[in-house]
Structure formats: C-alpha cells, structure tokens
Write a protein that holds these residues in place. Structure first.
Motif, PDB file in Angstrom:
ATOM      1  N   LYS A   1       0.831  -1.213   0.000  1.00 31.96           N
ATOM      2  CA  LYS A   1       0.000   0.000   0.000  1.00 31.96           C
ATOM      3  C   LYS A   1       0.864   1.261   0.000  1.00 31.96           C
ATOM      4  N   ILE A   2       1.946   1.234   0.763  1.00 29.60           N
ATOM      5  CA  ILE A   2       2.832   2.406   0.813  1.00 29.60           C
ATOM      6  C   ILE A   2       3.523   2.610  -0.528  1.00 29.60           C
ATOM      7  N   ARG A   3       3.997   1.532  -1.141  1.00 31.96           N
ATOM      8  CA  ARG A   3       4.639   1.667  -2.460  1.00 31.96           C
ATOM      9  C   ARG A   3       3.650   2.149  -3.505  1.00 31.96           C
ATOM     10  N   ARG A   4       2.429   1.631  -3.474  1.00 33.23           N
ATOM     11  CA  ARG A   4       1.422   2.079  -4.445  1.00 33.23           C
ATOM     12  C   ARG A   4       1.024   3.529  -4.206  1.00 33.23           C
ATOM     13  N   ALA A   5       0.957   3.953  -2.933  1.00 32.37           N
ATOM     14  CA  ALA A   5       0.646   5.355  -2.638  1.00 32.37           C
ATOM     15  C   ALA A   5       1.748   6.275  -3.157  1.00 32.37           C
ATOM     16  N   GLY A   6       2.989   5.851  -2.986  1.00 31.31           N
ATOM     17  CA  GLY A   6       4.097   6.643  -3.525  1.00 31.31           C
ATOM     18  C   GLY A   6       4.044   6.741  -5.039  1.00 31.31           C
ATOM     19  N   LEU A   7       3.680   5.627  -5.685  1.00 29.51           N
ATOM     20  CA  LEU A   7       3.561   5.656  -7.152  1.00 29.51           C
ATOM     21  C   LEU A   7       2.372   6.499  -7.594  1.00 29.51           C
TER      22      LEU A   7
END
Length: 119
Positions: free
Chosen positions: A86-92
């Motif tokens: 979720k954190i990686r997708r939010a950053g993307l």
C-alpha cells in the motif's frame, strides 16, 4: 491510473535506446545552435530541439519509473506485506500525479515555444 501508466511504460521500455539517442541528438543540436558554429549560423533549431529534448526525457522517465508497479494487496498477504504494498502504491500514485502535472506543463510549454517558433 498507475496501471495505465505501467502499460504505457511497458510499451516505451522497448524504445528506451531510441529515446536516449533522440534526447542526445536534441542536446547536440541545442549546443550547435548556441555555440558559434559554421554549420548553423542562426539559432533557428534551438526551440524545436528544446521541445524534443523535453518530450524524449519525459517519455524516458515514464518508461523507467512505472515499469514495475506492485499489484493491489490481497487478503492472503500478511499485514506487513499488505502495508508495504500500500505504501509503495501510494508513492507511485503521488509520482503519477506529479508526472501527469509535469506532462501538462510540458504540453503547455511546447505549445508556447512552437507558437513563437512558427511566428
């Protein structure tokens, strides 16, 4: 949105070398336009070369940044893995919004530069 950017990035990943060559060629034309050079007596190619360099670098960065987008987390994953995804997708997502804004700005700048060039 990031899935769509990933599809575009997978297509552009095959054209990375061409994009780099195009950007380097544009930078070469820009340098030849600015430096006192017998090949180019005026700076008439400076604006199209700048526009081409901006677009090729933008497309190259798109092909590099959004190539590996993690899939959406499912309930079978552990909580740490779900949170990481979720954190990686939010950053993307934030990067994608910034990239779309940058593309709009480059589009407006290209319009203004080419309008001045053709006057």
């Amino acid at each position: 949105m990031i899935e769509r950017l990933q599809r575009i990035a997978t297509f552009l990943s095959r054209l990375r070398l061409l994009l780099v060559v195009f950007a380097l060629g544009s930078i070469g034309v820009m340098i030849l336009s600015v430096v006192d050079n017998p090949l180019m007596l005026t700076d008439e190619w400076l604006i199209p070369a700048t526009t081409a360099m901006l677009w090729s670098l933008s497309l190259y960065s798109l092909s590099y940044l959004f190539l590996n987008v993690p899939s959406a987390p499912d309930s079978s994953m552990g909580w740490r893995e779900r949170m990481s995804t979720k954190i990686r997708r939010a950053g993307l997502w934030l990067l994608g919004l910034a990239f779309v804004g940058l593309s709009i700005m480059i589009l407006l700048l290209s319009y203004q530069l080419l309008r001045v060039y053709f006057m």
